[in-house]
Write an enzyme that holds these catalytic residues in place. Structure first.
Site, PDB file in Angstrom:
ATOM      1  N   CYS A 108     -25.022  -3.147  24.445  1.00  0.00           N
ATOM      2  CA  CYS A 108     -24.100  -3.422  23.343  1.00  0.00           C
ATOM      3  C   CYS A 108     -22.985  -2.391  23.372  1.00  0.00           C
ATOM      4  O   CYS A 108     -23.208  -1.203  23.598  1.00  0.00           O
ATOM      5  CB  CYS A 108     -24.840  -3.457  22.012  1.00  0.00           C
ATOM      6  SG  CYS A 108     -24.585  -2.038  20.974  1.00  0.00           S
ATOM      7  N   GLU A 109     -21.775  -2.878  23.191  1.00  0.00           N
ATOM      8  CA  GLU A 109     -20.620  -1.982  23.327  1.00  0.00           C
ATOM      9  C   GLU A 109     -20.441  -1.080  22.111  1.00  0.00           C
ATOM     10  O   GLU A 109     -19.645  -0.153  22.142  1.00  0.00           O
ATOM     11  CB  GLU A 109     -19.347  -2.790  23.586  1.00  0.00           C
ATOM     12  CG  GLU A 109     -18.882  -3.626  22.420  1.00  0.00           C
ATOM     13  CD  GLU A 109     -17.646  -4.457  22.772  1.00  0.00           C
ATOM     14  OE1 GLU A 109     -17.347  -4.613  23.961  1.00  0.00           O
ATOM     15  OE2 GLU A 109     -17.005  -4.952  21.837  1.00  0.00           O
ATOM     16  N   HIS A 110     -21.155  -1.332  21.046  1.00  0.00           N
ATOM     17  CA  HIS A 110     -21.005  -0.491  19.853  1.00  0.00           C
ATOM     18  C   HIS A 110     -21.896   0.747  19.902  1.00  0.00           C
ATOM     19  O   HIS A 110     -21.557   1.776  19.340  1.00  0.00           O
ATOM     20  CB  HIS A 110     -21.321  -1.295  18.585  1.00  0.00           C
ATOM     21  CG  HIS A 110     -20.437  -2.483  18.419  1.00  0.00           C
ATOM     22  ND1 HIS A 110     -20.896  -3.718  18.015  1.00  0.00           N
ATOM     23  CD2 HIS A 110     -19.114  -2.625  18.649  1.00  0.00           C
ATOM     24  CE1 HIS A 110     -19.888  -4.559  17.987  1.00  0.00           C
ATOM     25  NE2 HIS A 110     -18.799  -3.938  18.369  1.00  0.00           N
ATOM     26  N   HIS A 111     -23.060   0.626  20.519  1.00  0.00           N
ATOM     27  CA  HIS A 111     -24.008   1.747  20.525  1.00  0.00           C
ATOM     28  C   HIS A 111     -24.456   2.159  21.934  1.00  0.00           C
ATOM     29  O   HIS A 111     -25.222   3.101  22.079  1.00  0.00           O
ATOM     30  CB  HIS A 111     -25.259   1.385  19.708  1.00  0.00           C
ATOM     31  CG  HIS A 111     -24.950   0.980  18.296  1.00  0.00           C
ATOM     32  ND1 HIS A 111     -24.762  -0.331  17.923  1.00  0.00           N
ATOM     33  CD2 HIS A 111     -24.786   1.718  17.179  1.00  0.00           C
ATOM     34  CE1 HIS A 111     -24.497  -0.387  16.622  1.00  0.00           C
ATOM     35  NE2 HIS A 111     -24.506   0.843  16.149  1.00  0.00           N
ATOM     36  N   GLN A 137     -23.060  -9.918  22.124  1.00  0.00           N
ATOM     37  CA  GLN A 137     -23.737 -11.154  22.548  1.00  0.00           C
ATOM     38  C   GLN A 137     -22.829 -12.388  22.412  1.00  0.00           C
ATOM     39  O   GLN A 137     -22.857 -13.286  23.254  1.00  0.00           O
ATOM     40  CB  GLN A 137     -25.011 -11.341  21.716  1.00  0.00           C
ATOM     41  CG  GLN A 137     -25.889 -12.479  22.235  1.00  0.00           C
ATOM     42  CD  GLN A 137     -27.157 -12.642  21.413  1.00  0.00           C
ATOM     43  OE1 GLN A 137     -27.655 -11.682  20.843  1.00  0.00           O
ATOM     44  NE2 GLN A 137     -27.671 -13.856  21.350  1.00  0.00           N
ATOM     45  N   HIS A 174     -31.961  -6.855  19.936  1.00  0.00           N
ATOM     46  CA  HIS A 174     -31.002  -5.763  20.051  1.00  0.00           C
ATOM     47  C   HIS A 174     -31.654  -4.435  19.685  1.00  0.00           C
ATOM     48  O   HIS A 174     -32.076  -4.239  18.555  1.00  0.00           O
ATOM     49  CB  HIS A 174     -29.806  -6.015  19.129  1.00  0.00           C
ATOM     50  CG  HIS A 174     -28.945  -7.157  19.585  1.00  0.00           C
ATOM     51  ND1 HIS A 174     -27.675  -6.969  20.068  1.00  0.00           N
ATOM     52  CD2 HIS A 174     -29.194  -8.483  19.667  1.00  0.00           C
ATOM     53  CE1 HIS A 174     -27.167  -8.141  20.415  1.00  0.00           C
ATOM     54  NE2 HIS A 174     -28.063  -9.079  20.176  1.00  0.00           N
ATOM     55  N   CYS A 213     -30.218  -1.693  19.262  1.00  0.00           N
ATOM     56  CA  CYS A 213     -29.438  -0.931  18.271  1.00  0.00           C
ATOM     57  C   CYS A 213     -29.855  -1.312  16.854  1.00  0.00           C
ATOM     58  O   CYS A 213     -29.670  -0.525  15.929  1.00  0.00           O
ATOM     59  CB  CYS A 213     -27.937  -1.100  18.479  1.00  0.00           C
ATOM     60  SG  CYS A 213     -27.311  -2.765  18.286  1.00  0.00           S
TER      61      CYS A 213
HETATM   62 ZN    ZN Z   1     -25.121  -2.235  18.805  1.00  0.00          ZN
END
Ligand code: ZN
Length: 189
Positions: free
Chosen positions: A80-83, A121, A149, A151
């Site tokens: 995931c590109e956020h975490h 996703q 996920h 995260c």
């Molecule tokens: Zn994430």
């Protein structure tokens, strides 16, 4: 930048990261960790250097078959590109050819390439659908992805083992009946 230069740069930053986290990067167990993480990250993002449409085109054949082609339960692992934490699960792909089919092994390859980039996703699902549409120009394509996920699960944001489902479709799959047929077929496993 060469791969070796990228590894050196990442190594430096992961060593700093360990220190900031309160660890001692000189202790035995961590000595080679920055280098291992650097190499792992380059592997997990190797998809940037690959072209999924070209892969599909490399095994594209003229064929009059015009029923639904389904490849289901394709395992995938992404970040995931956020975490920068993993999300992973199964992908199911269907398309209805319009004069061209592709080698079946190329569909998991396409998923592998897009999932080895930093992702959400939703976009991953859309990119797979669009690559198949662009390469094969079929009557319709549909992609369904189910994933867990880390995260959410590891940080305790959501209940353990909750599953996120996304889908993306075009052409003939805009009709509810066609989508229903595909969803029915992937359920019966
Ligand atoms: Zn994430």
């Amino acid at each position: 930048m060469t791969d070796q230069e990228r590894i050196e740069k990442l190594k430096y930053h992961y060593r700093e990261t360990l220190e900031v986290l309160g660890e001692n990067p000189e202790r035995e167990g961590l000595l080679k960790t920055p280098e291992r993480v650097a190499k792992a990250m380059l592997t997990l993002t190797r998809g940037y250097a690959m072209d999924p449409v070209a892969i599909l085109n490399s095994a594209k054949f003229r064929e009059e078959y015009n029923q639904m082609v389904i490849v289901k339960d394709i395992e995938f692992y992404s970040l995931c590109e956020h975490h920068l934490l993993p999300f992973f699960g199964k992908a199911h792909v269907a398309y209805i050819p319009d004069g061209h089919i592709c080698g079946l092994s190329k569909i998991p390859r396409v998923i592998d390439i897009f999932s080895h980039r930093l992702q959400v996703q939703e976009r991953l699902t859309l990119q797979i659908m669009e690559a198949i549409r662009e390469a094969l120009n079929p009557k319709g394509v549909m992609v369904v992805m189910e994933a867990e996920h880390m995260c959410m699960q590891m940080r305790g944001v959501e209940k353990q083992h909750s599953c996120t489902t996304t889908s993306s479709f075009s052409g003939a799959f805009e009709q509810a009946k066609t989508r229903e047929e595909f969803l029915q077929l992937i359920k019966s496993s």
